[in-house]
Design a protein around this motif. Structure first.
Motif, short mmCIF file in Angstrom:
data_model
loop_
_atom_site.label_atom_id
_atom_site.label_comp_id
_atom_site.label_asym_id
_atom_site.label_seq_id
_atom_site.Cartn_x
_atom_site.Cartn_y
_atom_site.Cartn_z
N TYR A 11 0.36 -1.27 -0.14
CA TYR A 11 0.09 -0.22 0.26
C TYR A 11 0.93 1.19 0.14
N LEU A 19 4.61 1.42 0.53
CA LEU A 19 5.05 0.53 2.12
C LEU A 19 4.47 -1.07 1.33
N ILE A 21 4.20 -4.94 1.84
CA ILE A 21 3.75 -5.82 2.44
C ILE A 21 4.04 -7.21 2.30
N ALA A 40 -0.65 -16.29 10.55
CA ALA A 40 -1.46 -15.29 10.98
C ALA A 40 -1.96 -13.68 10.80
N ASN A 41 -3.00 -12.87 11.79
CA ASN A 41 -3.09 -11.86 11.19
C ASN A 41 -2.10 -10.67 10.69
N GLY A 42 -2.91 -10.24 9.59
CA GLY A 42 -1.94 -9.06 8.95
C GLY A 42 -0.59 -9.76 8.30
N SER A 43 0.06 -11.27 8.11
CA SER A 43 0.70 -11.67 7.09
C SER A 43 0.98 -11.69 5.69
N GLY A 44 -0.53 -11.02 5.33
CA GLY A 44 -0.29 -10.31 3.94
C GLY A 44 -1.31 -11.82 3.17
N LYS A 45 -2.46 -12.59 3.72
CA LYS A 45 -2.97 -12.77 3.08
C LYS A 45 -3.33 -12.35 2.45
N THR A 46 -4.91 -11.66 2.37
CA THR A 46 -5.56 -11.03 1.53
C THR A 46 -4.75 -9.56 0.23
N THR A 47 -3.61 -9.51 1.08
CA THR A 47 -3.44 -8.94 -0.25
C THR A 47 -2.52 -9.52 -1.39
N ARG A 50 -5.97 -10.07 -3.01
CA ARG A 50 -6.34 -8.82 -4.35
C ARG A 50 -5.01 -8.55 -5.11
N1 LIG Z 1 -5.58 -0.41 2.80
C1 LIG Z 1 -4.35 -0.33 3.41
N2 LIG Z 1 -3.12 0.20 4.06
C2 LIG Z 1 -1.86 0.02 4.01
N3 LIG Z 1 -2.33 -1.35 5.15
C3 LIG Z 1 -3.08 -1.74 4.75
C4 LIG Z 1 -4.35 -1.83 3.98
N4 LIG Z 1 -5.24 -3.31 3.81
C5 LIG Z 1 -3.27 -3.80 4.56
N5 LIG Z 1 -2.82 -3.22 5.26
C6 LIG Z 1 -1.76 -3.69 6.31
O1 LIG Z 1 -0.86 -4.77 5.50
C7 LIG Z 1 -0.47 -5.46 6.25
C8 LIG Z 1 -1.47 -7.49 5.69
O2 LIG Z 1 -2.90 -6.87 5.17
P1 LIG Z 1 -3.42 -8.32 5.49
O3 LIG Z 1 -2.73 -8.79 3.49
O4 LIG Z 1 -4.94 -7.82 5.60
O5 LIG Z 1 -3.53 -9.74 5.94
P2 LIG Z 1 -3.97 -10.54 6.44
O6 LIG Z 1 -5.05 -10.52 5.23
O7 LIG Z 1 -3.43 -11.89 6.38
O8 LIG Z 1 -4.47 -10.28 7.87
C9 LIG Z 1 -1.44 -5.35 8.01
O9 LIG Z 1 0.20 -4.67 8.07
C10 LIG Z 1 -2.45 -4.40 7.10
O10 LIG Z 1 -2.61 -3.90 8.08
#
Ligand SMILES: Nc1ncnc2c1ncn2[C@@H]1O[C@H](COP(=O)(O)OP(=O)(O)O)[C@@H](O)[C@H]1O
Ligand SMILES: [Mg+2]
Length: 274
Positions: A11, A19, A21, A40-47, A50
């Motif tokens: 991001y 930034l 990830i 874990a939460n925040g490990s980057g799965k959703t990123t 996407r």
């Molecule tokens: N829109 C965004 N802007 C800035 N940082 C983001 C955004 N979405 C997610 N992040 C950051 O990216 C990191 C990975 O997030 P995410 O991919 O959602 O993790 P997960 O799905 O594994 O919980 C986290 O530190 C989160 O705070």
């Protein structure tokens, strides 16, 4: 095939700087695979998910979905990628946009420019497949959580995407609806008339046992990539990444440490939860 070639992505920080990830991540998922992603939460799965369907684009490196490529400088294939990669989110509220159930299922088909007659037939089929006929004229807002999730899945599947991503879709479901969704994933994977490639992001380790490959993310990097039954034997390593394997694997480890001869892991494994 989904192919990530040294992808860095994330991001933009409030000061405008990138930034990252995911860092220098390479990954290949072949057609027909059923992959589970944990971390874990925040490990980057959703990123990561996407990126697979072009909701965000890489800061460097190349993502290929079959012949369609997306890089930092070239976003021209994004629409082609979205057509090929369907995504079901954790919270169906975030993807439902229409005023009736029927229109919600038709929405994506309209965007794809599917001819009217074919659209009507596909919507009908989908209403039936997901047992949503009786709600066809209702507002999605009136559905229960499980029904909304079914509608979200129906709206994605009706577009017939080659790649299907489920981003923690079971986390808000009760046991019965979770089981139904997992059974659907399994039947799509086993459908011999049509190759589906599935990715399921989950916090429930048992779910990985119906897939063919487990990928673990930690702080934006792939730290483990193996068939689930092999990956779950690495109990200590997984615990470092916040993952506790299914109970049978813990029992197996305990038994092998305590006794010379133990039963085989396969004897201990319970039937999959679904
Ligand atoms: N829109 C965004 N802007 C800035 N940082 C983001 C955004 N979405 C997610 N992040 C950051 O990216 C990191 C990975 O997030 P995410 O991919 O959602 O993790 P997960 O799905 O594994 O919980 C986290 O530190 C989160 O705070
Ligand atoms: Mg997530």
């Amino acid at each position: 095939m989904i192919f990530f070639d040294q992808v860095t992505a994330g991001y933009i920080a409030p000061d405008g700087s990138p930034l990252p990830i995911l860092k220098d991540l390479s990954l290949k998922i072949e057609k027909g695979e059923f992959v589970t992603i944990m971390g874990a939460n925040g490990s980057g799965k959703t990123t990561l998910m996407r990126l697979c369907n072009g909701l965000i684009t890489p800061q460097s490196g190349i993502i290929s979905i079959d012949e369609h490529k997306i890089s930092a400088n070239d976003h021209s294939e994004i629409m082609a990628v979205r057509r090929r990669v369907g995504m079901v989110f954790q919270n169906p509220e975030n993807q439902i946009v229409s005023t009736t159930v029927e229109r919600e299922i038709a929405f994506g088909l309209e965007n794809l420019g599917i001819p009217h007659e074919e659209m009507v037939a596909r919507v009908e089929n989908s209403l039936q497949q997901f047992d949503l006929q009786k709600y066809r004229h209702r507002s999605p807002a009136m559905l229960s959580g499980g029904e909304k999730q079914r509608l979200a899945v129906a709206s994605v599947l009706v577009m017939d995407p080659a790649y299907l991503i489920f981003d923690e879709p079971t986390s808000l479901l009760d046991v019965q609806h979770r089981r139904a969704l997992l059974q659907l994933m399994q039947s799509l994977h086993q459908d011999s008339s049509h190759v589906h490639t599935l990715i399921n992001v989950t916090q429930f380790p048992q779910e990985a046992l119906i897939s063919t490959r487990l990928i673990v993310l930690h702080e934006g990097r792939i730290v483990l990539d193996a068939p689930p039954k092999e990956a779950f034997l690495q109990v200590d390593l997984l615990q470092k990444f916040g993952i506790v394997p299914p109970i049978e694997f813990l029992v197996f480890k305990e038994l092998t440490e305590r006794y010379d001869q133990v039963t085989s892991l396969d004897d201990l494994l319970l039937p999959p939860i679904i």
